[in-house]
Structure formats: C-alpha cells, structure tokens
Design an enzyme around this catalytic site. Structure first.
Site, PDB file in Angstrom:
ATOM      1  CD  GLU A 195      -3.123  -0.689   0.162  1.00 40.78           C
ATOM      2  OE1 GLU A 195      -4.147  -0.111   0.531  1.00 40.78           O
ATOM      3  OE2 GLU A 195      -2.931  -1.021  -1.028  1.00 40.78           O
ATOM      4  CB  THR A 249      -5.735   5.794  -3.664  1.00 36.18           C
ATOM      5  OG1 THR A 249      -6.693   4.744  -3.856  1.00 36.18           O
ATOM      6  CG2 THR A 249      -5.643   6.122  -2.186  1.00 36.18           C
TER       7      THR A 249
END
Length: 382
Positions: A195, A249
């Site tokens: 991530e 994102t």
C-alpha cells in the site's frame, strides 16, 4: 516463463552469523542481506530478518481469496474499515522447479477488470508481488522458487480496496504454502509495504481484507489492530454502486485539506465514536447516521466524483440508513438491513449517477465478510 517478471534473493553468508533479537517468542531470527533482481534492472540489496530454520513448503500449490473492503466509513479516515463478502481478488501460488530458488515470478494476470493492462508483472511494481516478497522475507524463504498468478475480481481505482485485496491474497498464499507461521499483524505489515508504494501507508483496507469484519486501526507505530464484532444475529447489507469513472487514491488523497477547523475535528471524532458504537451494538440507525456525517474528507472528495451528492441524496430518500464514499471513491456505499430494499436503493443510486453525473454505474448488494483472506484450495507436497 521468459515473459514473466522475476525477483530473486541471494544471501550474504557472512551476514547470517550475526544474531538479532528474537522477533517473536517462538522463532529466533538472524539478520540477512538479500539482493533483489528484476529482469535486467539494477539489483537492489535489502537487509531484513530471517528465520534460523527456513520453513518447508506444506503445499505444492495453493489458491487464496481476499475480499473487497470499504475504508473510512465516513468519519473513520485511515483508521476504520470493513470487509465485503462475495467480491475480491484471487491468487494462485505454486512451488515451481523452473523458478530459481528464492525467486518469485508473476506468471499471469487475468480478469475482466477494465485497464487490467496497467498492472505490471514486475513483482516490485505489483501489489501482489510486493506483499508476496515481504511475506517471503519474513519467513526467510530461499530454497524454493514460487510462481504467482493473480485473478482480478475488483476494478482498479474503484474505492473497494483493489490493491489491498491483491496484496492480502498474495501474502496469505505465501503464508499458507509454508504452514501459516505469520500472524495477522505480520501479514498486515507485509501488505502495508504494498500500500505504501501504490497509495499511501494506511491499513484501513488491508487490515479488514486480511482479518475480515470491521477493523479499527488504533495505532500505526507500533501497529495496533482492534476487531469490532458486529452482532451475528443482525442483518447488514452494503449497497455498492460503482460508476465508470476511475478515482486514483493518490489523486484523491492530494485533494484533502491540510488544515481543519477545531469544530469539524470535534464533530468527526464524535461521529467516529458513534460509528464504533453502532457496529458493536448492531444499531444500523446509529451506524448509518455516523456513516453519512463526515465533515472533513467527504466534502472535499465528493465534488471530484460527478453526481456523488445526488447519489447520496437518492440513497437516503430510498430508505438507506446512511451513505458515503467508499474509500477514495468513486464507489458510493449505502447500508440497509434488507437485501430486497438494498436492490431498490441501488437502482435509485445508479439512476442518480446517470442523471446528475452522466456516468453509467453498476450496483451490488453484499453482506459483511467475517472471514477475511483465506485459503480456498490446496495440493499437498509430495
């Protein structure tokens, strides 16, 4: 195998003689230096801990599944999330004698996901590859080579934890094939490395994808995860409406305010508390109100998703307990206690996306995933 991206580890014998502190009560580990090579790229040398006794492969191959997730849940930015049943990513992993010992190779990426060609087979630039490498490092795997196949069930940039599901399925696959030696915290750490590279250091997707259910991230340094048990006798349905619109994102995080008003801080803290209380009590009215009440993140992101304000209004008017943006978006998530009503709510949300945002959208009605990433099939080693 020629087209597959590859990464392998070569150890420095001298470094194996220096003892490090035990990483956990049941395993003694030693410092080791490994070189990662990827195709013709310049090698990258990393130092990490390694088990003194490398675990043997229990299975010759495994298949794992990791569910989609809804992060933030309104006011819980970066510290609350939950897993959603029935949709997610699948990883097939096998011990491959054609792969150099200590090497991992991504052999195939498949699925109906739009823009799937954007995903790299280079394991250093693929979410599944990064998490798998981290899990291998934690276990100290050097004697066998692994090949990995990723099946995408989630669209990219959808707000449903696509990158997290790939990472979770891969980390769990490596752990399963070597006898489940890593716990939740270590698996989440492996996925956080993934991530961190693709979207930021946040666990509100990877933690629930690994653990299932609702998860509160109490702290990041050190990592502290709290499972929030939603009552098993209560019905909870998520109405997930995903428009044909990608919201990366990184772009959505860049839109967040650098400063917030104290009154908004106090409000969001109280709503996050109510959200946790609603989960633990199974109180969907309280949960829904809190879900819909973010005054910090949602107001800055909603204008970037065409039609989102109208979609939220349509969901509430159709009987949803609450509605917000799922993760970074563009998926909108509403909650209800009835599956049939959920489909009706979804229809109204789809229509709002079309009318106000000029976007085609698809609706899914799903329940809470209480299991998290898991083994779905395996073949024992000879």
């Amino acid at each position: 195998m020629a087209a597959a991206a590859k990464a392998w580890f070569s150890n420095s014998p001298a470094s194996l003689n220096s003892k490090g502190p035990p990483a956990c009560p049941t395993q003694n580990r030693a410092a080791a230096t490994f070189t990662i090579r990827c195709n013709a790229q310049k090698p990258v040398t990393l130092t990490f801990t390694k088990t003194e006794h490398e675990p043997q492969a229990i299975y010759s191959s495994v298949k794992t599944f990791a569910p989609a997730t809804v992060a933030n849940l309104g006011p819980g930015f970066d510290f609350l999330g939950c897993a959603v049943d029935g949709i997610g990513d699948t990883v097939s992993l096998k011990v491959d004698p054609d792969v150099h010992p200590g090497q991992i190779c991504i052999s195939d990426i498949s699925g109906q996901t739009p823009n799937i060609h954007k995903l790299s087979k280079n394991p250093l630039w693929n979410c599944a590859g990064i998490a798998a490498i981290e899990a291998m490092k934690m276990l100290g795997i050097r004697s066998v080579g692994l090949s990995l196949s990723l099946e995408k069930g989630l669209p990219l940039g959808s707000g449903l934890g696509s990158s997290a599901a790939s990472a979770a399925a891969a980390a769990v696959a490596v752990n399963e094939i070597f006898g489940k030696r890593l716990g939740y915290d270590e698996l989440v750490h492996a996925c956080l490395k993934s991530e961190e590279k693709v979207s930021g250091y946040h666990a509100d997707n990877v933690a629930p994808s690994i653990m299932g259910g609702f998860v509160l991230i109490r702290n990041y340094k050190p990592l502290e995860l709290v499972r929030l048990k939603f009552p098993s006798e209560k019905e909870l349905y998520f109405v997930l409406v995903t428009p044909e619109f990608e919201a990366p994102t990184k772009k959505m995080r860049a839109a967040l305010p650098l400063e917030i008003e104290m009154s908004h801080h106090v409000w969001n803290c109280s709503q996050a508390g109510a959200l946790v209380a609603g989960v633990l009590q199974g109180d969907l009215l309280m949960l829904g109100k809190a879900l819909s009440s973010d005054k910090i993140v949602e107001p800055t992101r909603a204008p970037l998703i065409p039609g989102m304000d109208a979609v939220k209004k349509a969901a509430i008017e159709a009987g949803a307990f609450g509605c917000t943006i799922s993760g970074a978006g563009p998926t909108a998530v509403a909650i209800t206690d009835d599956e049939q009503k959920g489909h009706l709510i979804g229809q109204q949300m789809v229509q709002a996306f079309q009318k106000e945002g000029n976007l085609n959208a698809a609706a899914n009605v799903k329940q809470l995933d209480r299991l998290g990433a898991r083994l779905i099939s395996s073949v024992l080693s000879n």
